[in-house]
Design a protein around this motif. Structure first.
Motif, mmCIF file in Angstrom:
data_model
loop_
_atom_site.group_PDB
_atom_site.id
_atom_site.type_symbol
_atom_site.label_atom_id
_atom_site.label_comp_id
_atom_site.label_asym_id
_atom_site.label_seq_id
_atom_site.Cartn_x
_atom_site.Cartn_y
_atom_site.Cartn_z
ATOM 1 N N GLY A 31 -0.635 4.417 3.045
ATOM 2 C CA GLY A 31 0.034 4.811 2.081
ATOM 3 C C GLY A 31 1.158 5.350 2.282
ATOM 4 O O GLY A 31 2.061 5.462 1.478
ATOM 5 N N GLU A 67 -0.238 6.811 7.705
ATOM 6 C CA GLU A 67 -1.389 5.949 6.649
ATOM 7 C C GLU A 67 -0.907 4.766 6.088
ATOM 8 O O GLU A 67 0.401 4.706 5.722
ATOM 9 C CB GLU A 67 -1.865 7.253 5.999
ATOM 10 C CG GLU A 67 -2.583 8.128 6.479
ATOM 11 C CD GLU A 67 -3.087 9.213 5.315
ATOM 12 O OE1 GLU A 67 -3.010 8.869 4.343
ATOM 13 O OE2 GLU A 67 -3.484 10.382 5.734
ATOM 14 N N THR A 97 0.840 -1.087 -0.090
ATOM 15 C CA THR A 97 0.012 -0.074 -0.187
ATOM 16 C C THR A 97 0.672 1.170 0.026
ATOM 17 O O THR A 97 0.363 2.293 -0.355
ATOM 18 C CB THR A 97 -1.150 0.153 1.105
ATOM 19 O OG1 THR A 97 -0.128 0.111 2.488
ATOM 20 C CG2 THR A 97 -1.769 -1.116 1.237
ATOM 21 N N GLY A 98 2.081 1.037 0.599
ATOM 22 C CA GLY A 98 2.821 2.306 0.488
ATOM 23 C C GLY A 98 4.391 2.110 1.088
ATOM 24 O O GLY A 98 4.614 0.835 1.375
ATOM 25 N N ARG A 124 -8.113 5.432 9.236
ATOM 26 C CA ARG A 124 -7.031 5.730 7.944
ATOM 27 C C ARG A 124 -5.462 5.752 8.787
ATOM 28 O O ARG A 124 -4.552 6.050 8.130
ATOM 29 C CB ARG A 124 -7.226 6.804 7.476
ATOM 30 C CG ARG A 124 -8.439 7.036 6.814
ATOM 31 C CD ARG A 124 -9.027 8.368 6.644
ATOM 32 N NE ARG A 124 -9.137 9.151 7.762
ATOM 33 C CZ ARG A 124 -9.334 10.688 7.850
ATOM 34 N NH1 ARG A 124 -9.646 11.097 6.548
ATOM 35 N NH2 ARG A 124 -9.424 11.271 8.764
ATOM 36 N N TYR A 151 -2.290 -5.600 8.581
ATOM 37 C CA TYR A 151 -1.165 -4.845 7.992
ATOM 38 C C TYR A 151 0.079 -5.254 8.328
ATOM 39 O O TYR A 151 0.181 -5.891 9.482
ATOM 40 C CB TYR A 151 -1.198 -3.621 8.132
ATOM 41 C CG TYR A 151 -2.254 -2.936 7.678
ATOM 42 C CD1 TYR A 151 -2.066 -2.115 6.270
ATOM 43 C CD2 TYR A 151 -3.633 -2.375 8.445
ATOM 44 C CE1 TYR A 151 -3.312 -1.374 5.671
ATOM 45 C CE2 TYR A 151 -4.626 -1.760 7.875
ATOM 46 C CZ TYR A 151 -4.521 -1.253 6.449
ATOM 47 O OH TYR A 151 -5.339 -0.469 5.812
#
Length: 313
Positions: free
Chosen positions: A77, A75, A36-37, A57, A296
């Motif tokens: 990202g 975040e 995601t980032g 978020r 995550y």
């Protein structure tokens, strides 16, 4: 009707009930991980990760041993939302972070429990109130004072622990040893006892090696985290709705579905659902997202990726 005989309609109805019960008991399937980032450069050694209870978020993370006593809000990202400096805490070897709700408030627990040499007598858990997202800034630090500190010592001697999770409903912190074989699972009370005397972390189970995919003979020859050390557990989290636990090792992500209100020990001792490999060089942080359907994973190393798993639709 003859005793012991069921009509076809009754039999079909029974089969339908069994099918529905079996389907409901099946663990969720997760899609392959997506990046995601990238972690901001200030987070060169993300050693733990936790989802905010104020803002879906936001994720909280921190650096490993010798870093500043600072938590970073990011975040998925990779955007940096703010830094939270803890007064009353030292980053000797921070290895995990957990978020939870207690008494109507949101809290963060930081585990200063790394002990590579097995000699520490000053391991500790730091609990701090999670600030509102609106109080954070990407350009200056927010200051927070540790609400309470829990000294950590183990009934059977020092342990190197990088995987910590909180069961706020039961008032317990779970700690999973990294280097012992099998990996010891321990608990400590989340609140300080009224008399101020903190008990030793109690062993509640021996977490089986078979629950974590082991390195192949070829991988055992590689002196890197994803090689010979790939089966060492480095992070843990409980879903906020109590539905599952997740553990990350240097090589894999494992989900442990939980039956209603059963002890976490029982869920963790069953064979897990092993997800697709995260592919990170040194994965050390794992958490459920705010929706409890997302996982995550973070890694040490500058510019490391943030990986996300989602329940398949």
């Amino acid at each position: 009707m003859v005793s012991g005989f069921r009509s076809p309609s009754s039999f079909l109805g029974l089969l339908s009930c069994v099918f529905l019960l079996t389907a409901c008991a099946q663990p969720a399937a997760y899609d392959a991980p997506q990046r995601t980032g990238t972690m901001p450069l200030a987070m060169r050694e993300s050693s733990g990760i936790a989802a905010s209870h104020h803002d879906p978020r936001v994720l909280w993370t921190h650096n490993d041993s010798g870093g500043q006593p600072v938590l970073y809000a990011v975040e998925p990202g990779g955007a940096r939302r703010g830094d939270l400096r803890l007064t009353g805490a030292t980053n000797r070897d921070w290895e995990d972070i957990a978020s939870f709700e207690l008494d109507g408030r949101s809290w963060l627990l930081v585990a200063d429990t790394g002990d590579n040499t097995g000699l520490r007598n000053d391991c500790a858990l730091y609990i701090v109130a999670e600030p509102e997202t609106a109080d954070l800034s990407p350009v200056h630090e927010t200051i927070a004072t540790v609400a309470w500190k829990i000294p950590v010592r183990y009934l059977d001697g020092p342990r190197d622990v990088e995987a910590v999770a909180v069961d706020a409903r039961a008032g317990l912190v779970y700690l999973l040893a990294k280097r012992t074989s099998p990996h010891g699972l321990y608990t400590l009370p989340l609140r300080l006892p009224a008399d101020g005397v903190v008990p030793a972390a109690m062993p509640v189970a021996q977490f089986p090696n078979a629950s974590i995919p082991q390195p192949t003979s070829g991988q055992r020859m590689l002196p890197i985290p994803s090689g010979r050390f790939r089966a060492q557990p480095t992070g843990m989290d409980f879903a906020s709705d109590g539905s599952a636990a997740v553990i990350v090792s240097y090589g894999d992500v494992m989900v442990f579905p939980r039956k209603d209100n059963e002890p976490w020990k029982d869920a963790l001792l069953r064979p897990p659902v092993v997800l697709a490999p995260h592919g990170l060089a040194q994965a050390e942080g794992v958490c459920f997202g705010a929706d409890n359907r997302t996982i995550y994973v973070s890694s040490e190393g500058p510019g490391s990726g943030i990986m996300r798993y989602r329940v398949a639709k």
